[in-house]
Design an enzyme around this catalytic site. Sequence first.
Site, PDB file in Angstrom:
ATOM      1  N   GLY A 147      39.242  37.598  44.882  1.00 48.05           N
ATOM      2  CA  GLY A 147      38.782  38.136  43.604  1.00 48.05           C
ATOM      3  C   GLY A 147      37.276  37.933  43.466  1.00 48.05           C
ATOM      4  O   GLY A 147      36.722  36.984  44.027  1.00 48.05           O
TER       5      GLY A 147
ATOM      6  N   GLN B  99      29.040  37.517  39.699  1.00 46.10           N
ATOM      7  CA  GLN B  99      28.864  36.690  40.890  1.00 46.10           C
ATOM      8  C   GLN B  99      27.899  37.306  41.897  1.00 46.10           C
ATOM      9  O   GLN B  99      27.410  36.625  42.794  1.00 46.10           O
ATOM     10  CB  GLN B  99      30.218  36.421  41.570  1.00 46.10           C
ATOM     11  CG  GLN B  99      31.141  35.542  40.727  1.00 46.10           C
ATOM     12  CD  GLN B  99      32.474  35.308  41.416  1.00 46.10           C
ATOM     13  OE1 GLN B  99      33.392  36.101  41.270  1.00 46.10           O
ATOM     14  NE2 GLN B  99      32.584  34.240  42.190  1.00 46.10           N
TER      15      GLN B  99
ATOM     16  N   CYS C 145      36.647  29.178  44.596  1.00 42.13           N
ATOM     17  CA  CYS C 145      35.787  30.224  44.040  1.00 42.13           C
ATOM     18  C   CYS C 145      34.651  30.513  45.007  1.00 42.13           C
ATOM     19  O   CYS C 145      34.068  29.589  45.564  1.00 42.13           O
ATOM     20  CB  CYS C 145      35.229  29.734  42.705  1.00 42.13           C
ATOM     21  SG  CYS C 145      34.117  30.910  41.910  1.00 42.13           S
ATOM     22  N   LEU C 146      34.335  31.791  45.197  1.00 43.86           N
ATOM     23  CA  LEU C 146      33.255  32.157  46.122  1.00 43.86           C
ATOM     24  C   LEU C 146      31.900  31.633  45.636  1.00 43.86           C
ATOM     25  O   LEU C 146      30.978  31.498  46.435  1.00 43.86           O
ATOM     26  CB  LEU C 146      33.205  33.675  46.309  1.00 43.86           C
ATOM     27  CG  LEU C 146      34.439  34.285  47.005  1.00 43.86           C
ATOM     28  CD1 LEU C 146      34.324  35.801  47.070  1.00 43.86           C
ATOM     29  CD2 LEU C 146      34.608  33.701  48.402  1.00 43.86           C
TER      30      LEU C 146
ATOM     31  N   GLU D  64      39.026  35.152  37.073  1.00 44.60           N
ATOM     32  CA  GLU D  64      37.933  36.143  37.109  1.00 44.60           C
ATOM     33  C   GLU D  64      37.430  36.469  35.714  1.00 44.60           C
ATOM     34  O   GLU D  64      36.227  36.652  35.501  1.00 44.60           O
ATOM     35  CB  GLU D  64      38.388  37.423  37.822  1.00 44.60           C
ATOM     36  CG  GLU D  64      38.800  37.251  39.279  1.00 44.60           C
ATOM     37  CD  GLU D  64      37.761  36.547  40.123  1.00 44.60           C
ATOM     38  OE1 GLU D  64      36.558  36.669  39.851  1.00 44.60           O
ATOM     39  OE2 GLU D  64      38.158  35.831  41.064  1.00 44.60           O
TER      40      GLU D  64
ATOM     41  N   HIS E  85      34.879  34.172  34.476  1.00 42.44           N
ATOM     42  CA  HIS E  85      33.515  34.463  34.960  1.00 42.44           C
ATOM     43  C   HIS E  85      32.783  35.368  33.972  1.00 42.44           C
ATOM     44  O   HIS E  85      31.583  35.238  33.760  1.00 42.44           O
ATOM     45  CB  HIS E  85      33.553  35.160  36.322  1.00 42.44           C
ATOM     46  CG  HIS E  85      33.705  34.226  37.487  1.00 42.44           C
ATOM     47  ND1 HIS E  85      32.791  33.250  37.779  1.00 42.44           N
ATOM     48  CD2 HIS E  85      34.667  34.127  38.438  1.00 42.44           C
ATOM     49  CE1 HIS E  85      33.171  32.587  38.862  1.00 42.44           C
ATOM     50  NE2 HIS E  85      34.321  33.103  39.289  1.00 42.44           N
TER      51      HIS E  85
END
Length: 187
Positions: free
Chosen positions: A46, A51, A94-95, A137, A140
């Site tokens: 996701g 991001q 999380c990326l 997500e 975010h």
Amino acid sequence: MAIRPILTVPNPILKQVSEPVEKVTDETRALMDDMLETMYDAPGIGLAAVQIGVPINVIVMDLARDGEEPQPQYFVNPEILEDVEDVQPYDEGCLSVPDIFDTVERSERVKITYLDYNGERVTEWAEGLYAVCIQHEMDHLKGIVFIDYLSRLKRDRAVKKVMKAEKLKAARSEEHTSELQSRSPSR
Ligand code: ZN
């Protein structure tokens, strides 16, 4: 399509509250294409637009397992209409917080509404991993990263670890650049 750099904590852009999208246009779709490619490359399941430094209410996701056909999903202006009180703990990552995993509790099922890739309205219940991922997500979009739910100690430790790893990565790519330069003839 292009792979875009993913912002990591403690980048202040990740704390920004994203803006609603007025209309799903070709520009929105181009952004979603880039986001999907960036997410697959990372790899992750996701990604929210903020991001990659674009604070608007857009999310991409693909929950297909290894070996399954890709199942890209696109969410523009997602909203949670209802959630159930039952919570499920899940080991999240999380990326924007690479290599850090910790348990977060979220609603087991959420009813969501959003616009898809074509700007069509979809309203449905999400459960299991889908429910976890969409809530992660959507956080975010509000400027919340999953480590914000952890203790201060754990959060500070995670941020420090990410900063150190990013510094190393930058130093390594600089080393690589100067190596290339020294190898090329000076005149
Ligand atoms: Zn995330």
